[in-house]
Write an enzyme that holds these catalytic residues in place. Structure first.
Site, short mmCIF file in Angstrom:
data_model
loop_
_atom_site.label_atom_id
_atom_site.label_comp_id
_atom_site.label_asym_id
_atom_site.label_seq_id
_atom_site.Cartn_x
_atom_site.Cartn_y
_atom_site.Cartn_z
CB SER A 243 32.31 34.90 35.37
OG SER A 243 31.49 33.77 35.28
CB SER A 281 27.96 36.26 37.87
OG SER A 281 29.22 36.87 37.75
CG ASP A 283 30.89 36.87 40.89
OD1 ASP A 283 30.98 36.99 39.65
OD2 ASP A 283 29.83 37.09 41.51
#
Length: 376
Positions: A243, A281, A283
């Protein structure tokens, strides 16, 4: 001290950084870290920590500022964002840590802020903002080693001035583009004709695929595939998993919806470095603005609260320069995180830091005209 990108004559975009090229170039912003390191009794490595960003000295719950959030990809977690979406107010410091320590950091921030408040019988509440990325490859993440005292240490150490980067605080065990990642920061200052404001960024970079890495627009990652490294891709269940969390700060007088728009531009800075395309991920980005210094606390007693408040806002005809500043600052902060990070080992894994010669060699192969020794 390891060189930052500008020390290597690598520049990003059109705008100039502030004097520190850090989020602390925004007046009043302070950053503190607490590292949590060691080894458990059963031989597991501990490599984690906490990073705290304070909008200004003193209790943020009593001196809130306007803020906005943006989620590019939601494979992550955060606390306190719903209140920001609802009210547009940041009422706590912002903390970065690892995924499984989110709750303890949140609770510790409440306790620390409550201790600053007068015991006058009024109801007290707070919903701190804590963002996370996953450090479970190098760190014994299921050991829950971040404790309230580590949060207190990060808060006590929060200060203006230069910001430590790389393997520090919440970034201690993070991986970025298959190199060692962590904390990075940068800033941009507009000239007086454009408002003279500063935008600063701090990132906890734990994302990305090596092949996709770009620096100043050059596709350096494709020239690093054969870099000798003890890090094995097979160690990650999914390439690029992890991340990135970003905090943007500005002294421009932005209203909440404008802060949200600023936070969205972190996506562009991430994209410029080759990130933002991985399903695995999380974000998540937050932006706050301190330009209105008389924002009333959310917990006003109703009889004392004014009916209206006088505020300033940046005219939208002049906000594009702030968007550009945010984009460039995030882009540079990610590269600064990579350059600052040292090779790290933990729990049978080793992740190589991005050394200067490896980066410069890849830049030249990609067509970069600069030279770290000639200053061109």
């Amino acid at each position: 001290m390891k060189p930052r990108a500008r020390d290597l004559n690598i520049s990003f975009g059109q705008l100039q950084p502030g004097p520190l090229n850090a989020i602390t170039d925004v007046p009043g912003v302070r950053v503190g870290h607490s590292d949590v390191r060691g080894r458990t009794a059963n031989g597991r490595d501990i490599l984690t920590g906490v990073t705290v960003i304070e909008p200004r000295a003193g209790s943020t719950s009593q001196q809130p500022c306007f803020a906005g959030v943006h989620v590019l990809n939601g494979n992550g977690d955060a606390t306190g964002l719903e209140w920001i979406r609802e009210a547009g107010l940041l009422t706590s410091p912002i903390a970065f840590t690892n995924t499984h320590s989110l709750g303890v950091v949140r609770d510790a921030l409440i306790v620390l802020d409550r201790e600053q408040q007068a015991d006058d019988g009024r109801l007290y509440w707070n919903m701190p903002v804590v963002l996370e990325t996953f450090d479970g490859l190098l760190n014994d993440i299921n050991g829950f080693h971040v404790k309230p005292e580590h949060v207190a240490q990060a808060v006590r150490s929060a200060a203006g001035g230069p910001v430590a980067e790389g393997n520090v605080g919440g970034g201690s065990g993070m991986i970025c583009h298959e190199f060692k990642g962590g904390i990075g920061t940068a800033s941009r200052r507009l000239n007086s004709a454009l408002g003279g404001w500063t935008v600063g960024a701090i990132v906890q970079a734990n994302h990305g695929i090596r092949h996709e890495l770009r620096v100043d627009g050059y596709p350096v990652g494709r020239y690093m595939e054969q870099v000798d490294s003890p890090f094995l891709k097979a160690s990650l269940p999914h390439p690029g998993m992890g991340s990135i969390v970003v905090c943007l700060a500005t002294d421009a007088p932005l209203l909440p919806h404008q802060c949200t728009r600023l936070a969205q531009r972190a996506s562009l800075g991430l994209a410029r470095t080759g990130g933002g395309n991985e399903d695995h991920s999380g974000d998540i980005f937050i932006a706050f603005a301190t330009g209105n210094d008389q924002v009333p606390p959310a917990a006003y007693e109703s009889k004392k609260a004014p009916t209206t408040d006088n505020l300033s806002m940046v005219n939208n005809d002049h906000i594009s320069e702030l968007f550009l500043a945010a984009t460039e600052a995030v882009e540079e902060a990610i590269i600064n995180a990579l350059l600052a990070a040292d090779t790290a080992e933990g729990n049978g894994h080793a992740v190589q830091g991005l050394d200067v010669e490896t980066l410069l060699k890849a830049l030249r192969r990609a067509g970069w005209p600069g030279d770290a020794t000639s200053g061109t």
